[in-house]
Design a protein around this motif. Structure first.
Motif, PDB file in Angstrom:
ATOM      1  N   ASP A  18      82.492   5.209  26.327  1.00  0.00           N
ATOM      2  CA  ASP A  18      81.796   5.470  25.242  1.00  0.00           C
ATOM      3  C   ASP A  18      82.778   3.815  23.841  1.00  0.00           C
ATOM      4  N   TYR A  19      84.731   4.059  24.334  1.00  0.00           N
ATOM      5  CA  TYR A  19      85.202   3.274  24.017  1.00  0.00           C
ATOM      6  C   TYR A  19      84.825   1.857  24.449  1.00  0.00           C
ATOM      7  N   ILE A  20      84.399   1.494  25.603  1.00  0.00           N
ATOM      8  CA  ILE A  20      83.795   0.377  25.946  1.00  0.00           C
ATOM      9  C   ILE A  20      82.721  -0.005  25.043  1.00  0.00           C
ATOM     10  N   LEU A  21      81.378   0.850  25.033  1.00  0.00           N
ATOM     11  CA  LEU A  21      80.164  -0.006  24.857  1.00  0.00           C
ATOM     12  C   LEU A  21      80.636   0.263  23.463  1.00  0.00           C
ATOM     13  N   GLY A  22      81.512   0.551  22.343  1.00  0.00           N
ATOM     14  CA  GLY A  22      81.533   0.457  20.915  1.00  0.00           C
ATOM     15  C   GLY A  22      81.949   1.675  20.427  1.00  0.00           C
ATOM     16  N   GLY A  23      81.883   3.044  20.612  1.00  0.00           N
ATOM     17  CA  GLY A  23      81.436   4.019  19.946  1.00  0.00           C
ATOM     18  C   GLY A  23      82.760   4.398  19.395  1.00  0.00           C
ATOM     19  N   LYS A  24      82.622   5.473  18.732  1.00  0.00           N
ATOM     20  CA  LYS A  24      83.838   6.252  18.443  1.00  0.00           C
ATOM     21  C   LYS A  24      84.921   7.232  18.471  1.00  0.00           C
ATOM     22  N   ARG A  31      91.326   4.726  25.353  1.00  0.00           N
ATOM     23  CA  ARG A  31      91.490   3.074  25.190  1.00  0.00           C
ATOM     24  C   ARG A  31      92.252   2.232  26.113  1.00  0.00           C
ATOM     25  N   GLU A  32      93.901   3.151  26.366  1.00  0.00           N
ATOM     26  CA  GLU A  32      94.816   2.590  27.383  1.00  0.00           C
ATOM     27  C   GLU A  32      93.526   2.224  28.924  1.00  0.00           C
ATOM     28  N   ALA A  33      93.380   3.384  29.054  1.00  0.00           N
ATOM     29  CA  ALA A  33      92.572   3.003  30.340  1.00  0.00           C
ATOM     30  C   ALA A  33      90.999   1.965  30.548  1.00  0.00           C
ATOM     31  N   GLY A  34      90.364   2.076  29.118  1.00  0.00           N
ATOM     32  CA  GLY A  34      89.927   1.043  29.252  1.00  0.00           C
ATOM     33  C   GLY A  34      90.036  -0.388  29.529  1.00  0.00           C
ATOM     34  N   ASP A  35      91.082  -0.660  28.204  1.00  0.00           N
ATOM     35  CA  ASP A  35      92.009  -1.668  28.467  1.00  0.00           C
ATOM     36  C   ASP A  35      92.514  -2.059  29.901  1.00  0.00           C
ATOM     37  N   ALA A  36      93.078  -1.625  29.914  1.00  0.00           N
ATOM     38  CA  ALA A  36      93.453  -1.533  31.661  1.00  0.00           C
ATOM     39  C   ALA A  36      92.437  -2.093  32.985  1.00  0.00           C
ATOM     40  N   MET A  37      91.230  -1.065  32.988  1.00  0.00           N
ATOM     41  CA  MET A  37      90.334  -1.145  33.747  1.00  0.00           C
ATOM     42  C   MET A  37      89.070  -3.153  33.572  1.00  0.00           C
ATOM     43  N   ALA A  38      88.971  -3.691  31.857  1.00  0.00           N
ATOM     44  CA  ALA A  38      88.917  -4.501  31.726  1.00  0.00           C
ATOM     45  C   ALA A  38      90.002  -5.916  32.018  1.00  0.00           C
ATOM     46  N   ARG A  39      90.237  -5.275  32.093  1.00  0.00           N
ATOM     47  CA  ARG A  39      91.927  -6.790  32.070  1.00  0.00           C
ATOM     48  C   ARG A  39      91.448  -6.779  34.126  1.00  0.00           C
ATOM     49  N   LEU A  72      64.530  15.219  31.551  1.00  0.00           N
ATOM     50  CA  LEU A  72      65.913  16.298  32.123  1.00  0.00           C
ATOM     51  C   LEU A  72      66.300  14.520  32.948  1.00  0.00           C
ATOM     52  N   ASP A  73      67.669  15.610  31.565  1.00  0.00           N
ATOM     53  CA  ASP A  73      68.994  14.147  31.587  1.00  0.00           C
ATOM     54  C   ASP A  73      70.318  14.829  32.293  1.00  0.00           C
ATOM     55  N   ILE A  74      70.267  14.296  33.575  1.00  0.00           N
ATOM     56  CA  ILE A  74      72.241  14.976  33.925  1.00  0.00           C
ATOM     57  C   ILE A  74      72.855  13.982  33.851  1.00  0.00           C
ATOM     58  N   GLY A  75      74.442  14.745  33.474  1.00  0.00           N
ATOM     59  CA  GLY A  75      75.203  14.092  32.798  1.00  0.00           C
ATOM     60  C   GLY A  75      75.265  12.731  31.722  1.00  0.00           C
ATOM     61  N   SER A  76      74.621  13.988  30.595  1.00  0.00           N
ATOM     62  CA  SER A  76      74.098  12.774  29.748  1.00  0.00           C
ATOM     63  C   SER A  76      75.206  12.024  28.905  1.00  0.00           C
ATOM     64  N   GLY A  77      76.752  12.761  28.732  1.00  0.00           N
ATOM     65  CA  GLY A  77      77.650  11.832  28.127  1.00  0.00           C
ATOM     66  C   GLY A  77      77.724  12.011  27.058  1.00  0.00           C
ATOM     67  N   ILE A  78      78.469  11.490  26.433  1.00  0.00           N
ATOM     68  CA  ILE A  78      78.667  11.195  24.781  1.00  0.00           C
ATOM     69  C   ILE A  78      77.506  10.663  23.973  1.00  0.00           C
ATOM     70  N   PRO A  79      76.940  11.044  23.187  1.00  0.00           N
ATOM     71  CA  PRO A  79      76.035  11.156  22.710  1.00  0.00           C
ATOM     72  C   PRO A  79      75.876   8.930  21.933  1.00  0.00           C
ATOM     73  N   THR A  80      74.686   8.768  23.167  1.00  0.00           N
ATOM     74  CA  THR A  80      75.097   6.722  23.019  1.00  0.00           C
ATOM     75  C   THR A  80      73.601   6.553  21.516  1.00  0.00           C
ATOM     76  N   SER A  81      73.723   5.802  20.675  1.00  0.00           N
ATOM     77  CA  SER A  81      71.735   5.822  20.226  1.00  0.00           C
ATOM     78  C   SER A  81      71.616   4.441  20.683  1.00  0.00           C
ATOM     79  N   PRO A  82      70.719   4.047  20.947  1.00  0.00           N
ATOM     80  CA  PRO A  82      69.713   5.549  21.254  1.00  0.00           C
ATOM     81  C   PRO A  82      69.337   5.883  22.159  1.00  0.00           C
ATOM     82  N   ASN A  83      69.583   7.375  22.305  1.00  0.00           N
ATOM     83  CA  ASN A  83      69.416   8.373  23.364  1.00  0.00           C
ATOM     84  C   ASN A  83      67.992   8.252  23.504  1.00  0.00           C
TER      85      ASN A  83
END
Length: 267
Positions: A18-24, A31-39, A72-83
């Motif tokens: 969600d963080y890397i996709l620009g969610g809230k 955020r720390e993990a996402g930044d470390a991975m992106a580095r 049938l969506d498996i492991g849907s994750g945090i809702p991100t529009s458009p879903n």
């Protein structure tokens, strides 16, 4: 795999995504993990967006070109529009979608994000994909989906968190087994074949935070589709699956670590 509460001090895969996709819907640890991975792999945001775009194209294909009206969506994750329900119901308002996840944050956030068209229906099942029976026997599954009609099973960006002992192929087969002929499987499957060093470093960052990964070769990805009829262009990197001219054609292969495919369950 079920967490009993939302632990905001430990990074979580859905919140990193969600963080890397620009969610809230994320916390400092995410955020720390996402930044470390992106580095470790600067292409990570491109890769994650391409995976999301693949899901959108696959759903639109299934609704517009195949006529699927149930998902049938498996492991849907945090809702991100458009879903999925938004994409499907924008084309066919009568579409029905069942989302499945077992994360408490996803559960909390999904309750307010599953608004449906009056003609269609959306539902959420709290279940672990490691137990397919819990999904298939859930009252919301039977109340929402009609197994007399084809269903599209979507398994997007989740099986790389299933290790060998989890038998990911067997789980997917058990989920598609009760679906009628003419149903479809749409999947994206993590791989390190195109950027092994960079993706390997990202996988180690996940593992260091308690999220070990099992990345798969193309031959291993093919196992998920045994007995099914692959839709053209078959199993390809997600940005190469039926590109629609919105930018996927300029993405470099080495910036994508996910195979994607759609396949039909034959008669």
């Amino acid at each position: 795999m079920r967490a009993e509460r939302i632990d905001t001090e430990i990074a979580h895969s859905a919140r990193i995504y969600d963080y890397i996709l620009g969610g809230k819907d994320h916390y400092p640890a995410d955020r720390e993990a996402g930044d470390a991975m992106a580095r470790e792999w600067p292409a990570l945001p491109v890769h994650m967006r391409a995976n999301r775009d693949f899901m959108n194209r696959a759903v639109r294909y299934l609704v517009e070109e195949v006529g699927i009206r149930q998902f049938l969506d498996i492991g849907s994750g945090i809702p991100t529009s458009p879903n999925i329900h938004e994409i499907a119901q924008s084309v066919a308002p009568e579409s029905r979608v069942v989302y499945v996840d077992n994360d408490p944050l996803v559960i909390a956030l999904s309750q307010g994000a599953l608004s449906s068209t009056p003609e269609g229906r959306t539902a959420y099942i709290e279940a672990d994909m490691l137990d397919p029976a819990a999904v298939l026997d859930a009252p919301a599954f039977r109340a929402t989906l009609d197994l007399g009609e084809p269903v599209a099973l979507t398994v997007i960006a989740i099986v790389h968190f299933l290790l060998d002992e989890h038998d990911a192929v067997g789980i997917v087969r058990r989920l598609i087994e009760p679906l009628p002929a003419g149903s479809y499987l749409a999947m994206s499957i993590g791989t390190a074949e195109f950027a092994p060093e960079e993706v390997g470093r990202v996988a180690r960052e996940y593992a260091a935070r308690g999220m070990p990964m099992r990345l798969r070769s193309r031959a291993e990805a093919e196992e998920f589709f045994t007995g099914l009829d692959l839709v053209e262009p078959g199993i390809v990197q997600v940005h190469k699956w039926r590109p629609d001219g919105t930018g996927t054609e300029v993405i470099r292969d080495e910036d994508i670590a996910m195979y994607g495919a759609v396949a039909r369950k034959p008669s």
